[in-house]
Design an enzyme around this catalytic site. Sequence first.
Site, short mmCIF file in Angstrom:
data_model
loop_
_atom_site.label_atom_id
_atom_site.label_comp_id
_atom_site.label_asym_id
_atom_site.label_seq_id
_atom_site.Cartn_x
_atom_site.Cartn_y
_atom_site.Cartn_z
N PRO A 1 -3.81 6.66 -13.28
CA PRO A 1 -2.51 6.91 -12.66
C PRO A 1 -2.49 8.22 -11.88
O PRO A 1 -3.09 9.22 -12.30
CB PRO A 1 -1.56 7.01 -13.86
CG PRO A 1 -2.41 7.45 -14.99
CD PRO A 1 -3.79 6.91 -14.75
N CYS B 1 6.60 18.90 16.99
CA CYS B 1 6.88 18.23 18.26
C CYS B 1 6.45 16.76 18.24
O CYS B 1 5.48 16.37 18.90
CB CYS B 1 6.15 18.97 19.37
SG CYS B 1 6.57 20.70 19.34
N1 LLP Z 1 -7.25 4.83 -8.28
C1 LLP Z 1 -7.66 4.56 -7.04
C2 LLP Z 1 -8.99 3.99 -6.84
C3 LLP Z 1 -6.82 4.82 -5.94
O1 LLP Z 1 -7.23 4.54 -4.71
C4 LLP Z 1 -5.53 5.39 -6.16
C5 LLP Z 1 -4.63 5.69 -5.04
C6 LLP Z 1 -5.15 5.67 -7.49
C7 LLP Z 1 -6.04 5.36 -8.52
C8 LLP Z 1 -3.83 6.27 -7.83
O2 LLP Z 1 -2.76 5.48 -7.44
P1 LLP Z 1 -1.27 5.91 -7.86
O3 LLP Z 1 -1.17 5.82 -9.36
O4 LLP Z 1 -1.04 7.28 -7.38
O5 LLP Z 1 -0.42 4.93 -7.17
N2 LLP Z 1 -0.54 8.35 0.01
C9 LLP Z 1 0.12 7.15 -0.50
C10 LLP Z 1 -0.56 6.62 -1.74
C11 LLP Z 1 -2.03 6.33 -1.56
C12 LLP Z 1 -2.70 5.87 -2.83
C13 LLP Z 1 -4.17 5.79 -2.67
N3 LLP Z 1 -4.90 5.42 -3.84
C14 LLP Z 1 1.59 7.46 -0.71
O6 LLP Z 1 2.01 8.58 -0.47
O7 LLP Z 1 2.36 6.57 -1.07
#
Ligand code: LLP
Length: 422
Positions: free
Chosen positions: A281, A349
């Site tokens: 997570p 900008c």
């Molecule tokens: N494991 C892997 C292999 C991942 O690619 C990711 C996130 C996670 C775990 C963690 O996911 P989470 O629990 O945070 O959802 N910048 C985007 C989110 C990109 C997520 C990329 N991978 C946003 O701001 O919504």
Amino acid sequence: MLPGAPFLERSEGRLCLQGHDLDALARRFGTPLYVYSRASMLAAAAAYERALAGRPHLLCYAMKANSSLAVLQTFAHAGLGFDIVSGGELARVLAAGGDPSKIVFSGVGKTPAEMRAALEAGVKCFNVESLTELRRLSEVATAAGRRAPVSLRVNPDVDARTHPYISTGLKGNKFGIAHEEAVQAYRLAASLPGLHVTGIDCHIGSQITRIEPYLDALDRLLDLVEAVEAQDIALHHVDLGGGLGITYTDEQPPDASELVAAMLARLDARGHGQREVLLEPGRSLVGNAGVLLTEVLVLKPGDAKNFCIVDAAMTDLMRPAMYEAWMAIEPCHVGDRPALTWDVVGPVCESGDWIGRDRALAVAEGDVLAVLSAGAYGMSMASNYNTRARAAEVMLDGEQAHLIRARETVSELFRDERLLPG
Ligand code: LLP
């Protein structure tokens, strides 16, 4: 209720995080400013840990969500592992005191140098995403006189029903090894001299607000576990990735405890209750623990739109510009002015430089606004576009407010650049 409650609350008109008056913190440390609640982060991690208690498991914080050293340190002290995606993240988490034997290394394009550094550090596992990577990792490990522990990231081809940019488990995504090719890939992995197969993993997307896609992915993964083990290749752990959503507005994602209970029940039902479970997570551990504070620079009412120009921009918080993400915006201090409808925008900008559109806000120039649920993918995605120095960060720990990252200075931004001779 405010997203981020119970750590975020309004008390006598003043917005407080973990009991600290946010307006006062903005005046003390300046804006734009990220402020995090350590207690909120630890509570989020504890919810997962409680649900996993009694099972072999490892919670690996996906540090891309927020990789500031003090955040990593907080989770390292709590005993968590980490999910990393680059040699840079490896160096960071080691600098923060992370335990290398609890690190899983994800990512579709690891360089040989990154592989070597991770082997040297002694990471728990490489989450491998292609046949090329299997072969390359085996070569690198053999040359270093080691065997690399590997898990294959399988693309389960399930729809996480989230934003297309943050959905990763469908066939059309660049991530993972196709489900149909996985058994073959495991055979290759088992035959390569520099590898040691230890597990299987997937990650289907981010900001997921339902349990079903996880259970679908788990079923697909367990089908593979059975098929792979029928080939005499033992799989020790099952890693279900990250992705659990948080509340930005009115989303109602399951609690970590509900999600984990449903996963464990499915593992038990299929006779896999003894396996080590890994989760990665990111957002759900830090997202609601942080706010971005920003000062109103200019109010610019107009015929078509009223603009509230603030000193934070897409450079500080990319999510609205990049995903049209909706993030709550609250005044830190509620006065008795009437509310108007504003587009809250930054000074960069670009017309895409907005933080919130059509928001009813009672604001005056000089007021401080808080963008809520900004603890994940805020600072870690910040840039220096328009030669803007990045924000400072503060971590609240009990009564204390610690500056955990000094505001970047403009001279630092071009310190390593050189003019041409002459
Ligand atoms: N494991 C892997 C292999 C991942 O690619 C990711 C996130 C996670 C775990 C963690 O996911 P989470 O629990 O945070 O959802 N910048 C985007 C989110 C990109 C997520 C990329 N991978 C946003 O701001 O919504």
